[in-house]
Design an enzyme around this catalytic site. Sequence first.
Site, mmCIF file in Angstrom:
data_model
loop_
_atom_site.group_PDB
_atom_site.id
_atom_site.type_symbol
_atom_site.label_atom_id
_atom_site.label_comp_id
_atom_site.label_asym_id
_atom_site.label_seq_id
_atom_site.Cartn_x
_atom_site.Cartn_y
_atom_site.Cartn_z
ATOM 1 N NE ARG A 15 -1.047 2.459 2.957
ATOM 2 C CZ ARG A 15 -0.486 3.548 3.469
ATOM 3 N NH1 ARG A 15 -0.435 4.664 2.778
ATOM 4 N NH2 ARG A 15 0.062 3.536 4.669
ATOM 5 C CG ASP A 16 3.169 4.340 3.060
ATOM 6 O OD1 ASP A 16 3.173 5.218 2.196
ATOM 7 O OD2 ASP A 16 3.397 4.580 4.266
ATOM 8 C CG HIS A 207 3.891 4.641 9.282
ATOM 9 N ND1 HIS A 207 3.208 3.653 8.598
ATOM 10 C CD2 HIS A 207 4.172 5.583 8.344
ATOM 11 C CE1 HIS A 207 3.082 3.987 7.324
ATOM 12 N NE2 HIS A 207 3.656 5.166 7.145
ATOM 13 C CG HIS A 209 7.543 7.659 5.267
ATOM 14 N ND1 HIS A 209 7.329 7.192 3.999
ATOM 15 C CD2 HIS A 209 6.372 7.480 5.935
ATOM 16 C CE1 HIS A 209 6.074 6.756 3.890
ATOM 17 N NE2 HIS A 209 5.469 6.921 5.058
ATOM 18 C CB CYS A 240 2.719 10.275 1.503
ATOM 19 S SG CYS A 240 1.049 10.929 1.572
ATOM 20 C CG ASN A 249 6.727 3.233 5.152
ATOM 21 O OD1 ASN A 249 6.050 3.292 4.139
ATOM 22 N ND2 ASN A 249 6.315 3.649 6.314
#
Length: 306
Positions: A15-16, A207, A209, A240, A249
């Site tokens: 996803r990310d 979380h 990055h 993002c 990430n």
Amino acid sequence: MSLPHSVRIVDVGPRDGLQNEKQQVPADTKVELIRRLGEAGLKSIEATAFVSPKWVPQMADNAEVMAKIARLPGVSYPVLVPNEKGLEAAIAAGAKEVAVFGAASEAFSQKNINCSIAESLARFRPVVEAAKKADIAVRGYVSCVLGCPYQGEVAPLAVAEVAWALYEMGCYEISLGDTIGSGTPEKTKAMIEAVAKRVPLKKIAGHYHDTYGMAVANIYASLELGVAVFDASVAGLGGCPYAAGASGNVATEDVVWLLKGLGIDSGIDLDKLVDTGAWIAAQLGRESGSKVARALLAKRAKAACA
Ligand code: HMG
Ligand code: MG
């Protein structure tokens, strides 16, 4: 406080990691990535997002991805949902866990989900209630916990306020997102300490990055405070779409290497993870963003030549 004995890693790569890819990644490639991550021992794999395809075209194949995942026992495949429409679509696609995503920065909230922080929380409440009725677990994200691409500094108390609102609403875990990766260990600690006054420490996830290369240091700082859940992205994929210039990430391989070095169990097979990272990097036509993976692959290649 002593370091945790075990850590859960949520791989957010599908996803990310992929949401910001310019080239449309085939659904089958996403499904294969998810399969390989499960084989490597990941117990939480964030599979896709039920967001507007106009905002994030890369996630438009969400239902197809969910339909094609061969679910492994004991593995959870959460998906992002920004509103009730997203939740309905996620449930129809068979999701058993979802994540709502807010921010500690007003400016980011507007850019990312087109509403204020207060509006987002009001929007999430019925999502969480409906999810609970359908027996679906809800995770909550707070973005910009260590800085915002639009408004700069973000106060730890602002993070704590949003984290608490999501926790109080019924999110089982609050993932604290350093969206632009600008945090440093002391700032990370101050932010977690502020949040931990409102949300139990064991309900907090990091979380981070890795834009400035600080994510592993920030994970270590978080471990020292007792945080035992971290989001990461295989091969360090991602970024993002509403945080220009932010890189992916922290690489899952780098986190697993850190944990191994600390004697902390993550249940992940590093060799299989490195293979998975090399595979998806090749699919995307680039080098892995994981320093650990690059070093281990170079060592393997040298050993094969010897
Ligand atoms: P909006 O335009 O204000 O929404 O977007 P709206 O309610 O006015 O709807 C506009 C259109 O979108 C309508 O379609 C809706 O039906 C449709 P139209 O009538 O124009 O054809 N729509 C949807 N379609 C599919 N699924 C939905 C959905 N909702 C509305 N769920 C909205 C508001 C929240 C939808 C939009 O801003 C959006 O989708 N944003 C998502 C942005 C995003 O995915 N960002 C990346 C993920 S967050 C992240 O990466 C940070 C994180 O990793 C943590 C960290 O690192 O900090 C989690
Ligand atoms: Mg993120």
